[in-house]
Design an enzyme around this catalytic site. Structure first.
Site, mmCIF file in Angstrom:
data_model
loop_
_atom_site.group_PDB
_atom_site.id
_atom_site.type_symbol
_atom_site.label_atom_id
_atom_site.label_comp_id
_atom_site.label_asym_id
_atom_site.label_seq_id
_atom_site.Cartn_x
_atom_site.Cartn_y
_atom_site.Cartn_z
ATOM 1 N N GLU A 11 56.188 -21.415 50.388
ATOM 2 C CA GLU A 11 55.318 -21.659 51.367
ATOM 3 C C GLU A 11 53.943 -21.484 50.841
ATOM 4 O O GLU A 11 53.216 -22.526 51.275
ATOM 5 C CB GLU A 11 55.414 -20.702 52.637
ATOM 6 C CG GLU A 11 56.947 -21.077 53.344
ATOM 7 C CD GLU A 11 56.949 -20.087 54.537
ATOM 8 O OE1 GLU A 11 56.193 -19.318 54.629
ATOM 9 O OE2 GLU A 11 58.308 -20.131 54.670
ATOM 10 N N SER A 31 57.333 -15.801 61.463
ATOM 11 C CA SER A 31 57.583 -16.293 62.745
ATOM 12 C C SER A 31 59.228 -16.621 62.944
ATOM 13 O O SER A 31 59.565 -16.744 64.161
ATOM 14 C CB SER A 31 56.704 -17.201 62.998
ATOM 15 O OG SER A 31 57.132 -18.630 62.339
ATOM 16 N N ASP A 36 56.825 -23.880 59.160
ATOM 17 C CA ASP A 36 56.473 -23.094 58.276
ATOM 18 C C ASP A 36 54.726 -23.164 58.251
ATOM 19 O O ASP A 36 53.926 -21.838 58.092
ATOM 20 C CB ASP A 36 57.006 -22.945 57.147
ATOM 21 C CG ASP A 36 58.337 -22.402 57.298
ATOM 22 O OD1 ASP A 36 58.788 -21.926 57.604
ATOM 23 O OD2 ASP A 36 59.038 -23.611 56.476
#
Length: 95
Positions: A11, A31, A36
């Site tokens: 990410e 989260s 993402d």
């Protein structure tokens, strides 16, 4: 390295790539949601929005794919994308 750490590193790599291309990017770390990264960029007084799900191997489980499709229906002006690694490169695929 754990699967979570590999995913988080991917990410961050996708985020850096987008930022280098002029996007403002927010990472939704921890989260556990389907999105993402949220990427924003203004071009010619038009705000572009990308909602990105990062998958190292490109596989999106059916339930997550349905959530991404629902996001696309709810936010028709946003691009909903999957970022994956293929042959050492990052590729983006529209949902």
């Amino acid at each position: 390295m754990t699967a979570y750490a590999r995913g988080a590193a991917f990410e961050r790599k996708v985020r850096r790539l987008l930022e280098e291309d002029g996007w403002f990017v927010v990472r939704s770390a921890g989260s556990r949601g389907v999105v993402d990264l949220i990427a924003l960029r203004e071009r010619g007084n038009v705000l572009r929005v990308q909602l990105i799900s990062c998958k190292l191997n490109g596989y999106v489980p059916p339930a997550e794919r349905e959530q991404l499709l629902e996001l696309k229906r709810q936010l028709p002006h946003a691009e909903v994308l999957i970022a994956a690694r293929r042959n050492g490169r990052i590729v983006f695929k529209k949902v």
